[in-house]
Write a protein that holds these residues in place. Structure first.
Motif, PDB file in Angstrom:
ATOM      1  N   SER A   1       0.841  -1.197   0.000  1.00  0.00           N
ATOM      2  CA  SER A   1       0.000   0.000   0.000  1.00  0.00           C
ATOM      3  C   SER A   1       0.880   1.253   0.000  1.00  0.00           C
ATOM      4  CB  SER A   1      -0.916   0.012   1.229  1.00  0.00           C
ATOM      5  OG  SER A   1      -0.149   0.208   2.404  1.00  0.00           O
ATOM      6  N   ASN A   2       0.321   2.324  -0.509  1.00  0.00           N
ATOM      7  CA  ASN A   2       1.056   3.592  -0.536  1.00  0.00           C
ATOM      8  C   ASN A   2       1.300   4.114   0.884  1.00  0.00           C
ATOM      9  OD1 ASN A   2       1.386   3.743  -3.282  1.00  0.00           O
ATOM     10  ND2 ASN A   2      -0.529   4.846  -3.614  1.00  0.00           N
ATOM     11  N   ASP A   3       0.378   3.796   1.800  1.00  0.00           N
ATOM     12  CA  ASP A   3       0.556   4.220   3.184  1.00  0.00           C
ATOM     13  C   ASP A   3       1.803   3.570   3.787  1.00  0.00           C
ATOM     14  OD1 ASP A   3      -0.233   5.374   5.752  1.00  0.00           O
ATOM     15  OD2 ASP A   3      -0.729   3.299   6.313  1.00  0.00           O
ATOM     16  N   LEU A   4       1.967   2.277   3.554  1.00  0.00           N
ATOM     17  CA  LEU A   4       3.146   1.571   4.066  1.00  0.00           C
ATOM     18  C   LEU A   4       4.420   2.128   3.432  1.00  0.00           C
ATOM     19  CD1 LEU A   4       4.462  -0.730   5.699  1.00  0.00           C
ATOM     20  CD2 LEU A   4       4.083  -2.195   3.710  1.00  0.00           C
ATOM     21  N   ARG A   5       4.370   2.356   2.145  1.00  0.00           N
ATOM     22  CA  ARG A   5       5.539   2.908   1.442  1.00  0.00           C
ATOM     23  C   ARG A   5       5.949   4.253   2.039  1.00  0.00           C
ATOM     24  NH1 ARG A   5       6.247   1.117  -4.108  1.00  0.00           N
ATOM     25  NH2 ARG A   5       4.886  -0.619  -4.544  1.00  0.00           N
ATOM     26  N   GLU A   6       4.966   5.121   2.263  1.00  0.00           N
ATOM     27  CA  GLU A   6       5.251   6.451   2.813  1.00  0.00           C
ATOM     28  C   GLU A   6       5.834   6.349   4.226  1.00  0.00           C
ATOM     29  OE1 GLU A   6       4.989   9.359   1.244  1.00  0.00           O
ATOM     30  OE2 GLU A   6       4.008   8.624  -0.570  1.00  0.00           O
ATOM     31  N   ARG A   7       5.263   5.474   5.061  1.00  0.00           N
ATOM     32  CA  ARG A   7       5.761   5.343   6.434  1.00  0.00           C
ATOM     33  C   ARG A   7       7.187   4.796   6.461  1.00  0.00           C
ATOM     34  NH1 ARG A   7       2.332   1.716   9.602  1.00  0.00           N
ATOM     35  NH2 ARG A   7       1.567   0.928   7.635  1.00  0.00           N
ATOM     36  N   VAL A   8       7.477   3.790   5.602  1.00  0.00           N
ATOM     37  CA  VAL A   8       8.828   3.230   5.552  1.00  0.00           C
ATOM     38  C   VAL A   8       9.814   4.287   5.075  1.00  0.00           C
ATOM     39  CG1 VAL A   8      10.287   1.544   4.360  1.00  0.00           C
ATOM     40  CG2 VAL A   8       8.075   0.836   5.260  1.00  0.00           C
ATOM     41  N   ALA A   9       9.478   4.983   4.013  1.00  0.00           N
ATOM     42  CA  ALA A   9      10.371   6.007   3.457  1.00  0.00           C
ATOM     43  C   ALA A   9      10.596   7.137   4.453  1.00  0.00           C
ATOM     44  CB  ALA A   9       9.803   6.547   2.154  1.00  0.00           C
ATOM     45  N   ALA A  10       9.547   7.550   5.148  1.00  0.00           N
ATOM     46  CA  ALA A  10       9.686   8.625   6.137  1.00  0.00           C
ATOM     47  C   ALA A  10      10.584   8.187   7.292  1.00  0.00           C
ATOM     48  CB  ALA A  10       8.312   9.030   6.648  1.00  0.00           C
ATOM     49  N   ALA A  11      10.466   6.915   7.696  1.00  0.00           N
ATOM     50  CA  ALA A  11      11.312   6.406   8.781  1.00  0.00           C
ATOM     51  C   ALA A  11      12.776   6.387   8.364  1.00  0.00           C
ATOM     52  CB  ALA A  11      10.846   5.019   9.206  1.00  0.00           C
ATOM     53  N   VAL A  12      13.055   6.024   7.115  1.00  0.00           N
ATOM     54  CA  VAL A  12      14.440   6.008   6.619  1.00  0.00           C
ATOM     55  C   VAL A  12      14.971   7.436   6.541  1.00  0.00           C
ATOM     56  CG1 VAL A  12      15.914   5.490   4.632  1.00  0.00           C
ATOM     57  CG2 VAL A  12      14.217   3.824   5.383  1.00  0.00           C
ATOM     58  N   LEU A  13      14.155   8.357   6.050  1.00  0.00           N
ATOM     59  CA  LEU A  13      14.595   9.743   5.918  1.00  0.00           C
ATOM     60  C   LEU A  13      14.748  10.442   7.270  1.00  0.00           C
ATOM     61  CD1 LEU A  13      12.605  10.924   2.777  1.00  0.00           C
ATOM     62  CD2 LEU A  13      14.986  10.212   2.942  1.00  0.00           C
ATOM     63  N   SER A  14      14.098   9.889   8.313  1.00  0.00           N
ATOM     64  CA  SER A  14      14.243  10.494   9.651  1.00  0.00           C
ATOM     65  C   SER A  14      15.576  10.125  10.299  1.00  0.00           C
ATOM     66  CB  SER A  14      13.081  10.069  10.547  1.00  0.00           C
ATOM     67  OG  SER A  14      13.192   8.691  10.870  1.00  0.00           O
ATOM     68  N   GLY A  15      16.333   9.197   9.689  1.00  0.00           N
ATOM     69  CA  GLY A  15      17.662   8.899  10.203  1.00  0.00           C
ATOM     70  C   GLY A  15      17.888   7.443  10.573  1.00  0.00           C
ATOM     71  N   ARG A  16      16.875   6.636  10.565  1.00  0.00           N
ATOM     72  CA  ARG A  16      17.061   5.222  10.875  1.00  0.00           C
ATOM     73  C   ARG A  16      17.706   4.523   9.684  1.00  0.00           C
ATOM     74  NH1 ARG A  16      11.538   3.173  13.733  1.00  0.00           N
ATOM     75  NH2 ARG A  16      12.451   3.185  15.807  1.00  0.00           N
ATOM     76  N   SER A  17      18.353   3.393   9.941  1.00  0.00           N
ATOM     77  CA  SER A  17      18.978   2.646   8.845  1.00  0.00           C
ATOM     78  C   SER A  17      17.905   1.889   8.058  1.00  0.00           C
ATOM     79  CB  SER A  17      20.008   1.652   9.388  1.00  0.00           C
ATOM     80  OG  SER A  17      19.357   0.560  10.008  1.00  0.00           O
ATOM     81  N   CYS A  18      18.213   1.615   6.809  1.00  0.00           N
ATOM     82  CA  CYS A  18      17.263   0.906   5.944  1.00  0.00           C
ATOM     83  C   CYS A  18      16.976  -0.491   6.471  1.00  0.00           C
ATOM     84  CB  CYS A  18      17.810   0.835   4.515  1.00  0.00           C
ATOM     85  SG  CYS A  18      17.813   2.433   3.702  1.00  0.00           S
ATOM     86  N   ARG A  19      17.993  -1.170   6.949  1.00  0.00           N
ATOM     87  CA  ARG A  19      17.804  -2.528   7.470  1.00  0.00           C
ATOM     88  C   ARG A  19      16.941  -2.521   8.737  1.00  0.00           C
ATOM     89  NH1 ARG A  19      20.674  -6.241   4.826  1.00  0.00           N
ATOM     90  NH2 ARG A  19      22.488  -5.585   3.649  1.00  0.00           N
ATOM     91  N   GLU A  20      17.150  -1.554   9.594  1.00  0.00           N
ATOM     92  CA  GLU A  20      16.356  -1.450  10.820  1.00  0.00           C
ATOM     93  C   GLU A  20      14.885  -1.195  10.487  1.00  0.00           C
ATOM     94  OE1 GLU A  20      16.004   1.512  14.699  1.00  0.00           O
ATOM     95  OE2 GLU A  20      17.665   1.757  13.282  1.00  0.00           O
ATOM     96  N   VAL A  21      14.638  -0.270   9.581  1.00  0.00           N
ATOM     97  CA  VAL A  21      13.266   0.064   9.183  1.00  0.00           C
ATOM     98  C   VAL A  21      12.627  -1.121   8.468  1.00  0.00           C
ATOM     99  CG1 VAL A  21      11.885   1.561   7.699  1.00  0.00           C
ATOM    100  CG2 VAL A  21      13.725   2.530   9.075  1.00  0.00           C
ATOM    101  N   ALA A  22      13.389  -1.804   7.632  1.00  0.00           N
ATOM    102  CA  ALA A  22      12.854  -2.952   6.905  1.00  0.00           C
ATOM    103  C   ALA A  22      12.424  -4.047   7.880  1.00  0.00           C
ATOM    104  CB  ALA A  22      13.893  -3.483   5.922  1.00  0.00           C
ATOM    105  N   ALA A  23      13.234  -4.309   8.901  1.00  0.00           N
ATOM    106  CA  ALA A  23      12.872  -5.320   9.901  1.00  0.00           C
ATOM    107  C   ALA A  23      11.654  -4.877  10.699  1.00  0.00           C
ATOM    108  CB  ALA A  23      14.057  -5.581  10.823  1.00  0.00           C
ATOM    109  N   LEU A  24      11.551  -3.597  11.020  1.00  0.00           N
ATOM    110  CA  LEU A  24      10.441  -3.063  11.797  1.00  0.00           C
ATOM    111  C   LEU A  24       9.113  -3.208  11.054  1.00  0.00           C
ATOM    112  CD1 LEU A  24       9.595  -1.448  14.351  1.00  0.00           C
ATOM    113  CD2 LEU A  24       9.972   0.618  13.001  1.00  0.00           C
ATOM    114  N   PHE A  25       9.127  -2.931   9.744  1.00  0.00           N
ATOM    115  CA  PHE A  25       7.897  -2.978   8.950  1.00  0.00           C
ATOM    116  C   PHE A  25       7.709  -4.289   8.182  1.00  0.00           C
ATOM    117  CE2 PHE A  25       8.460   1.592   9.491  1.00  0.00           C
ATOM    118  CZ  PHE A  25       7.177   1.995   9.811  1.00  0.00           C
TER     119      PHE A  25
END
Length: 142
Positions: free
Chosen positions: A6-30
């Protein structure tokens, strides 16, 4: 093939990465792949949206602007070949191939029937039948 996210999930993941978290951390979280997190965050940075690109649309034919001229030319002289049309387009400054012309003509639902004068399209039953061997030689059986 998997389902679209969903676009909502995409936006939340991208926003989390842009806020400073690592891509791997965000990927595991979502529960998405790290590659998806990277791509969505890049798309959000570049375009302002992490939404998926549109799919399933074929770009229009390159010769589409010349369709009316090609159809008019074929009405004027119906026995033109694709090669002749490609050469005429080349003389008009349009670089193309026979195959491109044929695809455009096919898309316009035009077909080329065989020449009836040469009887190539007719069945062999319509023409004069060849004589049987005995009749041609003048001999009859036994």
């Amino acid at each position: 093939m998997g389902r679209h996210y969903s676009n909502d999930l995409r936006e939340r993941v991208a926003a989390a990465v842009l806020s400073g978290r690592s891509c791997r951390e965000v990927a595991a979280l979502f529960s998405v792949s790290p590659a998806s997190a990277v791509k969505w965050s890049q798309r959000l940075r570049e375009t302002g949206s992490a939404a998926a690109k549109p799919q399933g649309r074929r770009p229009p034919r390159a010769l589409a602007p010349h369709l009316s001229w090609i159809l008019a030319r074929l009405d004027e002289k119906p026995d033109l070949t694709m090669r002749a049309l490609a050469l005429e387009l080349g003389a008009r400054g349009v670089a193309t191939s026979e195959v491109s012309v044929w695809r455009l003509v096919r898309d316009a639902r035009l077909s080329f029937k065989k020449n009836a004068v040469r009887r190539r399209a007719r069945s062999s039953r319509r023409g004069a039948q060849t004589p049987v061997l005995e009749e041609a030689s003048g001999k009859t059986g036994a």
